[in-house]
Design a protein around this motif. Structure first.
Motif, PDB file in Angstrom:
ATOM      1  N   HIS A 200       4.875   2.779   1.243  1.00  0.00           N
ATOM      2  CA  HIS A 200       5.442   1.676   0.462  1.00  0.00           C
ATOM      3  C   HIS A 200       5.908   2.158  -0.917  1.00  0.00           C
ATOM      4  O   HIS A 200       6.680   1.471  -1.583  1.00  0.00           O
ATOM      5  N   ILE A 203       9.619   2.498  -1.599  1.00  0.00           N
ATOM      6  CA  ILE A 203      10.310   1.202  -1.462  1.00  0.00           C
ATOM      7  C   ILE A 203       9.882   0.273  -2.595  1.00  0.00           C
ATOM      8  O   ILE A 203      10.652  -0.024  -3.499  1.00  0.00           O
ATOM      9  N   LEU A 204       8.641  -0.182  -2.548  1.00  0.00           N
ATOM     10  CA  LEU A 204       8.185  -1.179  -3.525  1.00  0.00           C
ATOM     11  C   LEU A 204       8.256  -0.641  -4.952  1.00  0.00           C
ATOM     12  O   LEU A 204       8.694  -1.335  -5.868  1.00  0.00           O
ATOM     13  N   ASN A 208      13.044  -0.781  -4.806  1.00  0.00           N
ATOM     14  CA  ASN A 208      13.082  -2.234  -4.804  1.00  0.00           C
ATOM     15  C   ASN A 208      12.957  -2.841  -6.191  1.00  0.00           C
ATOM     16  O   ASN A 208      13.644  -3.795  -6.534  1.00  0.00           O
ATOM     17  N   PRO A 321       8.882  -7.190  -8.029  1.00  0.00           N
ATOM     18  CA  PRO A 321       7.563  -7.325  -7.392  1.00  0.00           C
ATOM     19  C   PRO A 321       6.801  -6.007  -7.452  1.00  0.00           C
ATOM     20  O   PRO A 321       7.402  -4.929  -7.388  1.00  0.00           O
ATOM     21  N   ALA A 326       3.231  -8.047  -3.554  1.00  0.00           N
ATOM     22  CA  ALA A 326       3.319  -7.671  -2.139  1.00  0.00           C
ATOM     23  C   ALA A 326       2.049  -8.060  -1.389  1.00  0.00           C
ATOM     24  O   ALA A 326       2.096  -8.518  -0.245  1.00  0.00           O
TER      25      ALA A 326
END
Lengths: 390, 390, 390
Positions: A200, A203-204, A208, A321, A326
């Motif tokens: 993650h 991405i996170l 993102n 976020p 999440a």
């Protein structure tokens, strides 16, 4: 009656209600996971949380009162006074223990009733009363409690990274996650799932929400996982521009310990911290951490909108976020039946299997992995950020 | 596997869940205590609470609307209009009663439907409709309601201390406890348990929070209790420095009346007040009181932190707990199974037994103690602060 | 034992608990009314509510995420990402759909999984995953969703009054009731009951709160109702001073559509608006409306206390109750067992019967009235304010 158009029946209509695997998430006594969790020590406060002013806390769905008597001994007791049930949150702390505000029964940190002042001779039968209590130990700036069966009480573990101290090392204890409130409103398992879930990060924390850590962490890693005997290690490799490889090992130790090396990668080497996911109850958790520091060391905090987490607006939280969003975004407790685990979810599948297996062992009367009843052994850990060739 | 240390198995682990004796605490119709409570009159408001502006109240877990029609008659009705269920909280009060805002049905204080204005001839069948209502009587500045079976409606009691009036006596009515909010968030039984529990005075109001009343009340008393036929008297004796004895009698009259003499002991003699613990529902109560006053009399209020209760901080409430904190600190409803009653809890044990016995009598079709169906008899009370020899 | 007074046993004591006919009010899948409602299209937002910022909405007790991809297509998906359950409220909207913040799975507006970026080859098995979604259509400035079985999806209806447009007509969409909050905290059925219940107008909007509309609406009408094949028409006649008659037709179309002509009667003729009562869940609803306007037209709003609804105090709401107060005053869901329907309640009885009959038809596998699977037919409506002779 209807046209010959192709009907797409794959809509949300008619889907089954989602289901949680409660064996993984329950925290109360008498449940699979609640009983497993009770076989280990858990941090329940910073050393400074136990004072002469009683503090109400919640641990594994049990409401308790934490205090420190005037001799310096910390105590953790059931709130309802054994006499008539008034909460000891209003109790007066004295030399020998805590005294209920209502009729003055006095209890020591092990729940012994020392005085019943309205009764003849301070209570001829006071020995027959015991205020429910739990044993505590202090280490690394934290107060640990053991909420399990007395005859199975293990040693409070020592951790290599917190025992191997240079002269100028200090340990700093913390009781909150970086981005979010102190008490996080979801199951602790959402965070524990996150520990071996290193995919993650790019991405996170990468694409993102912008690069939340450092550029190299935003690169997609190659990951493998391995059982360690006490948990699961996650080994992530990222190719760097200089031809070297960043090997980052994060470690999950049963039942709820995590070793997450500094994501800002200020230094290479072993992780300097150990942290614990304290299940407050089925739908809330806290993060306690002990962090080895040296003079001059700093820790970077991400400030996605140029603000700290609690200064951000709802719109900014939606735009940037973080782990909190999440994980709380999975609901109060996730619905395992709706998951579609993929190859990159192997680590959490391994960690869950290990947890469920230990819970089974405990249910059958055995001892889970990672508890030690003998000498003060030191837990050997592997987590860290390492720069390697190739 | 484990060392030979002595294992203390008396921890909080493995304790049984606590249980409430609901027969003592339930307030809804069809329960033991709910049915007993419904055999007596209860205060539901100050006289000034019934006005042309409907007021929403809750009594024994029943939501009701209190109002006063323009002829001056107080009314207490079920909120949902018998027609289509809109609350009469939005009703218009008129000469003859209350009119629903939605379609204008008009009900008098006894629930008779007087008009259905949209129907032909104002409703040819309006006689067949009755808005649920309860009878009211006004006395001592309070409005009393009877929520029980019509054929068992007793006389509204008169109380000797409120009937024996000097020319300059006045009666002042009150609807809140001294230290706490108007609606207290716990079972009324926590407060009723407190009535014969005079031993808490030197602890809670004496040593624990500083001397909240007067010095002599902070001394440990000798106490005995006796059944009175309508309740339980608590007789507390304290030796004074002048060789005399302070005899303080507090009185509990079934089901929820208390006579507590002025704890500030400004005067000796019989108690000048009667108060009622109104069960709002299972987990909330209010205190109504009627107090005989004379010009020049004052009442002392304790101000532990130099502040009124609602000005105090959370830390100050913790430092200076009062009855509110001790009783609400027992939880929304106490867990009787966890109590350890001692010799000094005799009074409350007697009062509980008496309540349960009356509840049993009512369940078997009988009438409980303290209800009178005949003449207006005056209840003789005993409570007071008395100075006696020896 | 008791005097010979007449005992009035008609008090509130001993009344039975009220009961709701849940077949009329349930909104969840698998219930009678929930399944009927799912056979029609429902407005779920204004066109402007679907943007690149995901919006959390609730429709028929289902929590959903509304968004619009960068190509302009609106999407409505189940919040929990099919991968690990994180809410798509934190998703990033892109050209082709919405991407979960946690591990980046990308879904288009029909729930197809387009990318699983951490997986090899963006997910070799991504075709096997479908994010739960519902079809949408836009019309009249509103976004309509169909939450029912795919093979029974009807045409999205067109409404004559919104299709017959002059050159200078515009349509204005709205998502809130006039007096009250956007999401009204009671069952949608309270409002739907109100549609054929025209008799409340002279009471609630006439005498009770002052004349809220115009004087002629405050007069008591003569009313008859008729089934229309798709719902129930209410025809109210009022004699005017000039000898003419105001004929006002309001129309309820199944399952939750209402045509209410302007109560301010600025113009005579057909109603210029259609509105939909969206069941948010069993105890909340919203009102969506599409209103045909011309330059210069205005709409009068009642301001009983010289204030808008949200500026009024609690006392002013009590003094000037409006539809909101009357309907929310029936509780979260009304208790049908306690109603006393009279001759003037015929219309709502007819509408309820029709609803229950359609729900029965659906339960038996049939199609309810008012759904069309063939050509785009236009619904012919009758509602309006008409001035007629005699």
């Amino acid at each position: 009656m209807r046209s010959n158009e192709v009907i797409d029946e794959g809509t949300a209509y008619g889907r089954k209600p989602g289901v949680t695997n409660r064996d993984l998430t329950d925290t109360t006594p008498g449940t699979k996971m609640g009983d497993l969790l009770r076989r280990y020590w858990h941090p329940v406060g910073l050393a400074g949380d136990a004072t002469e002013r009683p503090k109400a806390i919640r641990v594994l769905t049990e409401d308790l009162i934490l205090f420190r008597d005037k001799r310096g001994r910390p105590g953790l007791v059931y709130p309802r006074c054994a006499h008539r049930g008034t909460t000891l949150y209003y109790g007066k702390v004295e030399e020998k223990g805590i005294r209920c505000c209502y009729h003055g029964w006095l209890f020591d940190v092990e729940g012994h009733c020392l005085e019943q002042p309205c009764e003849p001779e301070l209570g001829r039968h006071r020995d027959q009363v015991r205020q429910p209590w739990y044993p505590l130990e202090e280490r690394y700036g934290l107060i640990f409690a053991y909420l399990g069966p007395a005859e199975r009480k293990p040693k409070l573990p020592r951790w290599d990274v917190l025992e191997q101290m240079d002269a100028d090392h200090t340990i700093s204890a913390s009781d909150h996650i970086q981005s979010g409130p102190k008490i996080v409103p979801c199951s602790w398992t959402h965070h524990y799932d996150n520990v071996p879930d290193h995919y993650h990060v790019p991405i996170l924390h990468g694409s993102n929400s912008g690069v939340q850590f450092v550029e190299m962490m935003a690169r997609m890693p190659q990951i493998d996982w391995e059982y360690t005997g006490i948990g699961v290690n996650t080994r992530a490799r990222r190719k760097l521009d200089n031809g070297k490889t960043l090997l980052r090992i994060t470690e999950g130790v049963l039942p709820n310990v995590r070793l997450i090396p500094d994501p800002g990668i200020s230094r290479y080497g072993k992780s300097e911290s150990v942290s614990w996911l304290l299940p407050v109850d089925d739908t809330h958790y806290m993060l306690y951490a002990a962090l080895k520091m040296k003079p001059g060391w700093t820790r970077a905090f991400t400030r996605p909108a140029g603000k700290s987490w609690d200064e951000m607006t709802a719109a900014e939280h939606q735009q940037y976020p973080d782990d909190f969003e999440a994980q709380v975004g999975q609901g109060a407790i996730t619905l395992h039946s709706e998951e579609h685990l993929a190859t990159t979810d192997q680590g959490l599948a391994m960690l869950r299997r290990l947890l469920l297996k230990q819970a089974e062992t405990v249910a059958e009367g055995g001892d889970p992995i990672g508890v030690s009843f003998g000498d003060d052994s030191v837990v050997a850990t592997h987590a860290g950020n390492f720069l390697i060739d190739g």
